[in-house]
Write a protein that holds these residues in place. Structure first.
Motif, PDB file in Angstrom:
ATOM      1  N   UNK A  81       0.773  -1.233   0.082  1.00 32.58           N
ATOM      2  CA  UNK A  81       0.030  -0.065  -0.069  1.00 32.58           C
ATOM      3  C   UNK A  81       0.861   1.396   0.212  1.00 32.58           C
ATOM      4  N   UNK A  82       0.470   2.056  -1.134  1.00 37.80           N
ATOM      5  CA  UNK A  82       1.532   3.403  -1.073  1.00 37.80           C
ATOM      6  C   UNK A  82       0.264   4.703  -0.560  1.00 37.80           C
ATOM      7  N   UNK A  83      -0.735   4.161  -0.255  1.00 34.72           N
ATOM      8  CA  UNK A  83      -1.728   5.381   0.327  1.00 34.72           C
ATOM      9  C   UNK A  83      -2.881   4.255   0.739  1.00 34.72           C
ATOM     10  N   UNK A  84      -3.705   5.342   1.580  1.00 33.21           N
ATOM     11  CA  UNK A  84      -4.954   4.794   2.174  1.00 33.21           C
ATOM     12  C   UNK A  84      -5.825   5.856   2.324  1.00 33.21           C
ATOM     13  N   UNK A  85      -7.049   5.567   1.706  1.00 31.39           N
ATOM     14  CA  UNK A  85      -8.049   6.835   1.719  1.00 31.39           C
ATOM     15  C   UNK A  85      -9.121   6.417   3.031  1.00 31.39           C
ATOM     16  N   UNK A  86     -10.077   7.351   3.207  1.00 26.07           N
ATOM     17  CA  UNK A  86     -10.859   7.394   4.577  1.00 26.07           C
ATOM     18  C   UNK A  86     -11.747   6.170   4.348  1.00 26.07           C
ATOM     19  N   UNK A  87     -12.237   5.610   3.001  1.00 28.57           N
ATOM     20  CA  UNK A  87     -13.130   4.479   3.082  1.00 28.57           C
ATOM     21  C   UNK A  87     -12.176   3.192   3.536  1.00 28.57           C
ATOM     22  N   UNK A  88     -10.943   2.963   2.934  1.00 27.19           N
ATOM     23  CA  UNK A  88     -10.277   2.098   3.513  1.00 27.19           C
ATOM     24  C   UNK A  88      -9.776   2.058   5.015  1.00 27.19           C
ATOM     25  N   UNK A  89      -9.710   3.350   5.615  1.00 28.47           N
ATOM     26  CA  UNK A  89      -9.474   3.411   6.922  1.00 28.47           C
ATOM     27  C   UNK A  89     -10.624   2.880   7.902  1.00 28.47           C
ATOM     28  N   UNK A  90     -12.069   3.427   7.071  1.00 31.51           N
ATOM     29  CA  UNK A  90     -13.139   2.588   7.852  1.00 31.51           C
ATOM     30  C   UNK A  90     -13.358   1.272   7.991  1.00 31.51           C
ATOM     31  N   UNK A  91     -12.892   0.785   6.672  1.00 36.39           N
ATOM     32  CA  UNK A  91     -12.694  -0.625   6.386  1.00 36.39           C
ATOM     33  C   UNK A  91     -11.897  -1.632   7.589  1.00 36.39           C
ATOM     34  N   UNK A  92     -10.479  -0.754   7.587  1.00 33.77           N
ATOM     35  CA  UNK A  92      -9.778  -1.583   8.520  1.00 33.77           C
ATOM     36  C   UNK A  92     -10.290  -1.549  10.193  1.00 33.77           C
ATOM     37  N   UNK A  93     -10.807  -0.328  10.362  1.00 37.42           N
ATOM     38  CA  UNK A  93     -11.527  -0.264  11.784  1.00 37.42           C
ATOM     39  C   UNK A  93     -12.627  -1.318  11.945  1.00 37.42           C
ATOM     40  N   UNK A  94     -13.469  -1.588  10.954  1.00 38.23           N
ATOM     41  CA  UNK A  94     -14.409  -2.640  10.795  1.00 38.23           C
ATOM     42  C   UNK A  94     -13.691  -4.218  11.066  1.00 38.23           C
ATOM     43  N   UNK A  95     -12.639  -4.181  10.398  1.00 35.70           N
ATOM     44  CA  UNK A  95     -12.000  -5.344  10.387  1.00 35.70           C
ATOM     45  C   UNK A  95     -11.428  -5.805  11.983  1.00 35.70           C
ATOM     46  N   UNK A  96     -10.987  -4.464  12.541  1.00 38.68           N
ATOM     47  CA  UNK A  96     -10.548  -4.719  13.926  1.00 38.68           C
ATOM     48  C   UNK A  96     -11.483  -5.065  14.874  1.00 38.68           C
ATOM     49  N   UNK A  97     -12.741  -4.243  14.665  1.00 43.15           N
ATOM     50  CA  UNK A  97     -13.990  -4.475  15.448  1.00 43.15           C
ATOM     51  C   UNK A  97     -14.520  -5.971  15.331  1.00 43.15           C
ATOM     52  N   UNK A  98     -14.693  -6.247  14.111  1.00 39.15           N
ATOM     53  CA  UNK A  98     -15.607  -7.531  13.899  1.00 39.15           C
ATOM     54  C   UNK A  98     -14.579  -8.739  14.488  1.00 39.15           C
ATOM     55  N   UNK A  99     -13.184  -8.895  14.253  1.00 37.16           N
ATOM     56  CA  UNK A  99     -12.501  -9.905  14.557  1.00 37.16           C
ATOM     57  C   UNK A  99     -12.345 -10.017  16.289  1.00 37.16           C
ATOM     58  N   UNK A 100     -12.292  -8.967  16.897  1.00 37.69           N
ATOM     59  CA  UNK A 100     -12.298  -8.861  18.305  1.00 37.69           C
ATOM     60  C   UNK A 100     -13.428  -9.233  18.843  1.00 37.69           C
ATOM     61  N   UNK A 101     -14.507  -9.159  17.970  1.00 34.66           N
ATOM     62  CA  UNK A 101     -15.931  -9.836  18.500  1.00 34.66           C
ATOM     63  C   UNK A 101     -15.892 -11.376  18.636  1.00 34.66           C
ATOM     64  N   UNK A 102     -14.947 -11.998  17.980  1.00 28.03           N
ATOM     65  CA  UNK A 102     -14.698 -13.283  18.254  1.00 28.03           C
ATOM     66  C   UNK A 102     -13.262 -13.800  18.701  1.00 28.03           C
TER      67      UNK A 102
END
Length: 704
Positions: free
Chosen positions: A624-645
């Motif tokens: 990755x050479x950049x990351x936009x706001x949509x991708x940042x939200x996706x990453x947050x969701x990944x952290x949150x969803x996997x922490x649920x399990x």
């Protein structure tokens, strides 16, 4: 360093701490954004400050001739530049006049276009080997503009009330010169503007397959344009899409070949130089699209040739300065009735093979053209245009050889082959301006398509190294127990963020949504069990209290002592605790012990086997050479969803710019800290293994 027969075997061992982002910043002392980027006010102050060395450097950068001309050695460079200049100057004469025919202009304006722009490039250009002047593709593009805005039908002579088929050539050519000059000046201004704002990279959007296909299709247009001079057939010309197909007119013309015996010649070449004139500004609105296409194509051809020769001879070409130099060459040339120019491959190759050293060769070639215009023009007046067309045909030979690209691209890259074919077809059918726009648009779509559908892979470790490669593609790669390392071949951004999340779920084998629902159901069931167990314990306690009270009264009525009563009560209830000084035992402790035992029986394993397979996921973001706001939200969701399990998520290999964008996007929080970011995948793996108590703790070292 160990020596072995046949060479050296280099081994090394690195011992260091596992580096997460916080430790990495501490070790490397990463600068803040303010330290790297000065504010707008500071930049303005620095620009206004009288800095003589900076001012001198800036002037030399804009006028490269001031750098190399004072160092010019006549003894070392004079003769090679003179020979090269004369050779190229001789080539300028037939090519200039021939390419003027492609531009649908009188041949003399091809000579003008071979004179003025080369002199301007001498002062501002950074390439030592390219020859600036007329070029096939640009001449054809100019011809499409002139014939569209000044067609023959608009200049047919009137004989009383009748309109004859003969056109007023003088008026037509005069107006076409104005159209060509307007398009050239506007294209030059666009190039200068792009160069000043450092848009030199714009030429990179024209890939090599696109440029080669475009020039190949342009060669077909050139052949069609020269057929009339070769065979003496003058069909009605059309412009716009599908203008290449004029079949009915050709048949009509060929049917009357027996009545056409005249041979067209170059005609009068006026001696002397024309005075400069301001182009017709009212034409800018009609030629702005063509001017932009001329600017981009001309720059792409020039910079590609310039970089090729610079790499061969070991010097550097400045992209932005080349834009400015070419733009000024076209702008100044447009005031002298020149049409758009760029570097020519054939002349540049001749210039290189004859041993050119500097752009002094351009001055020498311009002198040859100047002498021809002033004194030798009359010698070319009776030259048949068919000869010039034959010269065009010969120069197009290299472009027609580019059809072999189809075979080469079929073997190497199917996507590049599709770009080549689409460019060729669109340029043939939609003409040169619309064809270029369609080709670039399609090429960009292929890039977007490839970033939307990248390759997703799970990485494994090569034993004995800190290398991690795709498990599916490498037999020696070994997966890390309990750890899934996920990588995308493209950067994550708004167009592929959802696909990235879906691919992660698929590769990890974890259906997050179903697992979260299942876990919540299990938690709800567990809470219901707890409440039922608590209610049972309370009911049991009440029964026992009531029974003990009734039984106590019965025993007291029989004369039993209090001590004997208490001992008998404890024995009857099965309580094995001993009463000691200062110790107390309550009825509520029994229910708590029962509840804790129930909780132990309801372990996390009851939620499913998947909880034991994966305990950590590492996202390799090294691509990755950049990351936009949509991708940042996706990453947050990944952290949150996997922490649920109960699966920990980490990132690895993030570039400093990506970390800055994560900071500005409010990615980090109390739950997601920089402790979740690691310098490399290997650091993240060691952390995951060290973090698990049931795993052996490896040393933080790697031997290769």
């Amino acid at each position: 360093l160990e020596h072995r027969s046949g060479g050296y075997l280099i081994t090394f061992r690195v011992e260091r701490d596992v580096l997460d982002e916080l430790k990495l910043e501490e070790v490397t002392q990463r600068k803040s954004y303010a330290d790297i980027h000065s504010s707008l006010s500071e930049q303005l102050k620095n620009s206004l400050r009288c800095n003589v060395p900076y001012l001198k450097q800036s002037i030399v950068r804009r006028l490269p001739v001031l750098y190399w001309l004072p160092k010019y050695s006549v003894w070392d460079y004079g003769m090679p530049d003179l020979i090269s200049g004369i050779s190229v100057g001789i080539m300028h004469l037939p090519q200039g006049m021939a390419y003027a025919l492609l531009a649908s202009l009188p041949p003399v304006f091809g000579l003008y276009s071979s004179l003025y722009p080369a002199l301007v490039y001498f002062f501002f250009g950074t390439s030592r080997h390219v020859s600036i002047g007329t070029f096939t593709v640009l001449s054809i593009m100019v011809g499409s503009v002139t014939e569209r805005l000044a067609p023959d039908v608009d200049f047919q002579k009137a004989n009383g009330t009748n309109i004859t088929a003969e056109a007023d050539v003088t008026a037509r050519d005069s107006y076409r010169v104005q159209v060509a000059a307007a398009a050239t000046v506007l294209g030059g201004l666009i190039q200068v503007l792009l160069g000043v704002v450092k848009f030199g990279f714009v030429g990179t959007y024209l890939s090599e397959p696109l440029v080669r296909a475009y020039t190949t299709a342009a060669a077909v247009h050139a052949v069609v344009a020269q057929v009339k001079y070769i065979f003496g057939v003058f069909p009605t010309r059309f412009s716009g899409p599908l203008s290449l197909i004029v079949a009915g007119t050709l048949i009509s013309s060929y049917a009357h070949l027996n009545t056409n015996y005249t041979i067209s010649v170059v005609g009068e070449i006026p001696s002397g130089l024309s005075s400069p004139s301001v182009p017709d500004v009212s034409l800018f609105g009609e030629v702005i699209g063509d001017a932009f296409a001329l600017a981009i194509v001309g720059y792409a051809i020039t910079i590609s040739l310039g970089k090729t020769f610079a790499l061969k001879h070991g010097y550097k070409v400045d992209n932005n300065q080349e834009l400015v130099a070419l733009g000024l060459s076209n702008t100044v040339g447009g005031f002298f009735q020149c049409f758009s120019v760029c570097s020519s491959m054939s002349r540049s190759l001749i210039q290189d093979t004859t041993g050119v050293k500097t752009q002094m060769a351009g001055v020498a070639s311009s002198l040859i053209v100047l002498v021809t215009i002033l004194k030798l023009g009359t010698l070319f007046q009776e030259l048949p245009k068919a000869v010039l067309s034959a010269i065009v045909f010969v120069n197009l030979k290299g472009m027609f050889k580019q059809y072999y690209d189809i075979v080469t691209l079929w073997r190497s890259s199917k996507i590049d082959l599709v770009v080549w074919l689409v460019t060729w077809v669109s340029t043939l059918l939609l003409n040169l301006d619309l064809g270029l726009a369609a080709s670039v648009t399609f090429a960009l779509f292929t890039v977007i398509f490839r970033t939307q559908l990248p390759t997703y892979s799970v990485l494994g470790n090569i034993p004995g190294t800190e290398l991690y490669v795709d498990i599916e593609m490498h037999r020696e790669a070994r997966g890390i127990p309990g750890v899934t390392i996920f990588r995308s071949s493209a950067t994550v951004y708004f167009a592929n963020a959802d696909l990235y999340l879906e691919a992660l779920k698929e590769k990890s084998g974890l259906n997050i949504s179903k697992m979260i629902i299942y876990k919540r159901r299990q938690e709800a069931k567990q809470k219901r069990r707890e409440r039922r167990a608590e209610r049972r314990a309370k009911r049991q306690a009440k029964r026992e209290v009531m029974f003990s009270i009734l039984f106590s009264f019965q025993l007291l009525s029989l004369g039993v002592t209090a001590a004997s009563l208490l001992a008998h009560y404890c024995t009857s209830l099965g309580w094995m605790s001993e009463l000691q000084d200062g110790d107390t035992t309550t009825l509520g402790s029994s229910s708590e012990d029962t509840l804790s035992q129930d909780l132990e029986r309801i372990s996390l394993g009851s939620l499913g086997k998947w909880t034991w397979d994966i305990h950590s996921i590492i996202l390799d973001l090294s691509t990755a050479n950049f990351i936009d706001t949509v991708a940042i939200k996706t990453m947050k969701n990944i952290f949150q969803d996997f922490s649920e399990i109960d699966v920990d998520v980490y990132m690895a290999g993030c570039q400093a710019s990506v970390v800055e964008q994560l900071e500005h996007g409010d990615f980090f929080s109390e739950k997601i800290t920089k402790r979740r970011l690691f310098a490399s995948v290997h650091d993240a793996v060691l952390h995951c293994l060290n973090h698990q108590e049931n795993c052996d703790v490896p040393k933080c070292a790697t031997q290769i």
